[in-house]
Enzyme design. Structure first.
Site, PDB file in Angstrom:
ATOM      1  CG  ASP A  12      -1.648   1.252   1.436  1.00 52.85           C
ATOM      2  OD1 ASP A  12      -2.399   1.617   0.528  1.00 52.85           O
ATOM      3  OD2 ASP A  12      -1.483   1.895   2.487  1.00 52.85           O
ATOM      4  CG  ASP A  14      -1.515   7.429   0.030  1.00 49.88           C
ATOM      5  OD1 ASP A  14      -0.627   8.268  -0.189  1.00 49.88           O
ATOM      6  OD2 ASP A  14      -2.307   7.028  -0.835  1.00 49.88           O
ATOM      7  CG  ASP A 171      -1.933   2.586   6.321  1.00 43.75           C
ATOM      8  OD1 ASP A 171      -2.495   3.559   6.853  1.00 43.75           O
ATOM      9  OD2 ASP A 171      -2.065   2.285   5.131  1.00 43.75           O
TER      10      ASP A 171
END
Length: 232
Positions: A12, A14, A171
């Site tokens: 991922d 961001d 995240d």
């Protein structure tokens, strides 16, 4: 021979590779202020962590009763975000080290993100991570964003990798759910520590409850090596 033969890693972007959430928050705050919403807080922003920009602005339209179209809101937010992202986006140092470790071993890598292709390109170029991360999938290119598995499945397809050979770094809870739905193992590094107990994170193969503060390139690499042993 690489000890990680047969493994592909999908990141991922961001909040995982780069600390871009402050720029996303600021872009959102400025955009909403332009349309008359003056009190958008960081706590408000946190509910959108891990959700695509398209779905975020669609929710804003409903939540705040905005007259602007989703396309107009999306363009306004993306324009502001790109200005901020080009100026300053910080790659997490241990994540940069991890990417470099994997690159040195020839491990296939991809980025799968809810951001627009332009935003992803701006961040990867600005941080220099584009030197190692050439395969990129935006949620704009697939039917459904996270928590649907589409972005991860498309990344695996472009890498020529089976889902069972892919490890995702994420995240956010929707991303962990997407990795699980794709049949991939997941290293979860919660951006919002209070969300570490979210049921989506319980599906992760490795959950670092302390988030980025707990992540080190070496320990993640060692975990991959040990899990690779389990694959063969």
């Amino acid at each position: 021979m690489s000890m990680l033969r047969g493994i592909s890693v999908i990141f991922d972007l961001d909040g995982t590779l780069v600390d871009s959430e402050p720029n996303y928050y600021e872009a959102g705050r400025q955009t909403l202020a332009e349309y008359g919403v003056q009190d958008f807080t960081w706590a408000d922003h946190e509910r959108y962590v891990g959700i695509s920009t398209q779905e975020t602005v669609a929710d804003w339209k409903d939540r705040y009763g905005l007259s602007a179209s989703v396309d107009e809101l999306l363009a306004a937010k993306n324009r502001r975000y790109l200005e901020l992202a080009r100026g300053a986006t910080r790659a997490y140092p241990q994540m940069r080290s991890f990417v470099e470790l994997l690159a040195a071993e020839g491990v296939p890598m991809a980025v799968a993100s809810g951001s627009s292709p332009q935003a992803i390109a701006a961040v990867l170029t600005g941080t220099g991570l584009d030197a190692h991360l050439h395969t990129v999938v935006s949620a704009d290119e697939v039917a459904h964003g996270k928590p649907a598995p589409d972005v991860f499945l498309e990344a695996a397809r472009r890498l020529g990798a089976a889902s069972s050979d892919c490890v995702v770094l994420e995240d956010a809870a929707p991303g962990a759910a997407a990795a699980h739905a794709a049949g991939m193992r997941c290293i979860a590094i919660p951006y919002v520590p209070a969300q570490a107990d979210a049921p989506e994170f319980a599906t992760a193969s490795l959950l670092l409850r302390g988030g980025q503060k707990e992540f080190t390139a070496r320990s993640a690499y060692d975990w991959l090596v040990s899990s690779a042993g389990g694959l063969s």
